[in-house]
Design a protein around this motif. Sequence first.
Motif, PDB file in Angstrom:
ATOM      1  N   LEU A  11       0.967  -1.264  -0.009  1.00  0.00           N
ATOM      2  CA  LEU A  11       0.086   0.009   0.025  1.00  0.00           C
ATOM      3  C   LEU A  11       0.826   1.152   0.077  1.00  0.00           C
ATOM      4  N   ILE A  14       2.203   1.888  -3.446  1.00  0.00           N
ATOM      5  CA  ILE A  14       1.515   2.143  -4.568  1.00  0.00           C
ATOM      6  C   ILE A  14       0.788   3.619  -4.281  1.00  0.00           C
ATOM      7  N   GLU A  15       0.980   3.949  -2.984  1.00  0.00           N
ATOM      8  CA  GLU A  15       0.371   5.433  -2.546  1.00  0.00           C
ATOM      9  C   GLU A  15       1.357   6.294  -2.791  1.00  0.00           C
ATOM     10  N   ARG A 121      -8.368   1.674   4.445  1.00  0.00           N
ATOM     11  CA  ARG A 121      -7.486   0.744   5.163  1.00  0.00           C
ATOM     12  C   ARG A 121      -8.007   0.495   6.278  1.00  0.00           C
ATOM     13  N   ALA A 141      -8.523  -2.062   0.144  1.00  0.00           N
ATOM     14  CA  ALA A 141      -7.618  -0.824   0.062  1.00  0.00           C
ATOM     15  C   ALA A 141      -6.853  -0.721  -0.916  1.00  0.00           C
ATOM     16  N   LYS A 144      -8.159  -0.892  -4.423  1.00  0.00           N
ATOM     17  CA  LYS A 144      -8.869   0.348  -4.903  1.00  0.00           C
ATOM     18  C   LYS A 144      -7.641   1.265  -5.368  1.00  0.00           C
ATOM     19  N   HIS A 145      -6.624   1.310  -4.602  1.00  0.00           N
ATOM     20  CA  HIS A 145      -5.654   2.390  -5.163  1.00  0.00           C
ATOM     21  C   HIS A 145      -4.887   1.659  -6.315  1.00  0.00           C
ATOM     22  N   ASP A 148      -7.322   2.797  -8.976  1.00  0.00           N
ATOM     23  CA  ASP A 148      -7.250   4.221  -9.243  1.00  0.00           C
ATOM     24  C   ASP A 148      -5.696   4.463  -9.806  1.00  0.00           C
ATOM     25  N   LYS A 149      -4.917   4.012  -9.825  1.00  0.00           N
ATOM     26  CA  LYS A 149      -3.489   4.476 -10.459  1.00  0.00           C
ATOM     27  C   LYS A 149      -3.717   3.840 -11.951  1.00  0.00           C
TER      28      LYS A 149
END
Length: 174
Positions: A11, A14-15, A121, A141, A144-145, A148-149
């Motif tokens: 996570l 990715i974020e 999360r 979570a 979804k990320h 989104d990416k």
Amino acid sequence: MIALINDLLDLSRIESGKQPLKMGAVDLKEVFEDTVLMLQNKANAKGVTLENNIYTSAMVEGDEKLLKQVALNLVDNGIKYNSEGGRVWIEAEQGLDSVEVIVGDTGLGIATEHLDRIFERFYRVDKGRARHMGGTGLGLAITKHIIDKHKGTIAIESRLGKGTKIRITLKKIN
């Protein structure tokens, strides 16, 4: 504990954007075929029928490794939160510019009041049950990320006691 640490690292990468996407042509039919093969024994052990109903190529632009992680998270959840004799299925609908994949199950379902928070999360609908089943509260979570990416969308519909459908939409390669 190891699963939690790995999920947190995924996570975070990715974020932060420190994990660049390796974009290319990805066939979602193959991604979900591989996922079904990986999880078939788990489904059999729980008495859950697992079906990949994507019969033709569904080509999207994406990072294959990350999209495999999405598939694994969604199908694994469908098995994990299902009951003996239940069913998990995958299907795809192709539009002019996009592919929508639906991962559905006949599982426990999620109450309406939880649906708005399900992609947060550490959010768990039933904290005790999820922990007992090995969940970290990060799978959706992360999913979804990743979507989104890829500039895609993810949506959930669920009815308590009836099951859940998660829809992801990604850009189609024509």
